[in-house]
Design a protein around this motif. Structure first.
Motif, PDB file in Angstrom:
ATOM      1  N   GLY A  10      11.358  18.290 -41.662  1.00  0.00           N
ATOM      2  CA  GLY A  10      12.647  17.458 -41.350  1.00  0.00           C
ATOM      3  C   GLY A  10      13.180  17.848 -40.081  1.00  0.00           C
ATOM      4  N   LYS A  13       9.664  16.863 -35.723  1.00  0.00           N
ATOM      5  CA  LYS A  13       8.400  17.091 -35.155  1.00  0.00           C
ATOM      6  C   LYS A  13       7.629  15.863 -34.601  1.00  0.00           C
ATOM      7  N   ASP A  32      -0.120  15.003 -40.982  1.00  0.00           N
ATOM      8  CA  ASP A  32       0.055  14.580 -42.535  1.00  0.00           C
ATOM      9  C   ASP A  32      -0.733  12.841 -42.782  1.00  0.00           C
ATOM     10  N   PHE A  55      -4.422  20.813 -51.273  1.00  0.00           N
ATOM     11  CA  PHE A  55      -3.736  20.071 -50.106  1.00  0.00           C
ATOM     12  C   PHE A  55      -3.882  21.076 -48.720  1.00  0.00           C
ATOM     13  N   THR A  76       2.680  18.829 -36.887  1.00  0.00           N
ATOM     14  CA  THR A  76       1.808  19.442 -37.861  1.00  0.00           C
ATOM     15  C   THR A  76       2.903  19.419 -38.995  1.00  0.00           C
ATOM     16  N   ARG A 117       9.162  14.441 -50.092  1.00  0.00           N
ATOM     17  CA  ARG A 117       8.648  15.656 -49.786  1.00  0.00           C
ATOM     18  C   ARG A 117       8.494  16.204 -51.040  1.00  0.00           C
ATOM     19  N   LEU A 119       7.905  19.235 -52.179  1.00  0.00           N
ATOM     20  CA  LEU A 119       8.427  20.570 -52.134  1.00  0.00           C
ATOM     21  C   LEU A 119       9.997  20.668 -52.536  1.00  0.00           C
TER      22      LEU A 119
END
Ligand code: S3P
Length: 171
Positions: A10, A13, A32, A55, A76, A117, A119
């Motif tokens: 977030g 990038k 990604d 992953f 990235t 996302r 995570l």
């Protein structure tokens, strides 16, 4: 020349990679998206089906592939620098730029973001901030191995271009 943009989820990038590539006359590659195209599966689906460890292996393989490119800015995923010797690998194959972003700004952006996302999925606003702090605590040491560190703000492009100039990478 190959540039890797690194930083927390977030932090911006992908957007910065497009702008930076445009200023330099380079192509932008999002790691990604590259992984998704190579594996015919979305990142969340890869996490769900095969787990994070798998992953990370795919992510490393993708890094090895993009390292062959030139005149490219690679954005990235937030975890990419923190697994295997990925930071050393990126530093030896290109110029790494860390977009250093405050917890407050990350938390604001991630709360608004529509991107899925794995995570931080399903977390309440307060929980997101705690998760960011915990992850940043572990990840900062990898991020700070970058050749260039730029403090993030609304439009970080001028600071990134200045840092590239100052370090003699561009004129
Ligand atoms: C991750 C960040 C994501 C994506 C995956 C894991 C991480 O990319 O690679 O969900 O470990 O921080 P963004 O940084 O583009 O959100």
């Amino acid at each position: 020349m190959l540039i890797y943009l690194i930083g927390f989820m977030g932090c911006g990038k992908t957007t910065l990679a497009l702008k930076l590539a445009d200023s330099l006359g380079f192509e932008a590659v999002d790691l990604d998206r590259f992984i998704e195209e190579r594996n015919f599966k979305s990142v969340p689906a890869i996490f769900e089906t095969y787990g994070e460890e798998h992953f990370r292996t795919l992510e490393r393989k993708a890094l090895e592939e993009v390292a062959q490119f030139s005149n490219v800015v690679v954005s990235t995923g937030g975890g990419a620098p923190c697994f295997f010797d990925n930071m050393t690998f990126m530093n030896s194959s290109g110029i790494t730029i860390y977009l250093d972003t405050s917890v407050e700004l990350l938390s604001e952006r991630l709360q608004k973001s529509k991107t899925d996302r794995p995570l931080i999925r399903g977390k309440q606003p307060g929980e997101i901030e705690i998760a960011i702090r915990e992850m940043l605590d572990k990840r900062s040491k990898y991020y700070n191995m970058a050749r260039i560190v730029v403090a993030n703000r609304d439009n970080p492009l001028p600071d990134v271009l200045n840092a590239l100039r100052k370090n003699g990478y561009i004129q």
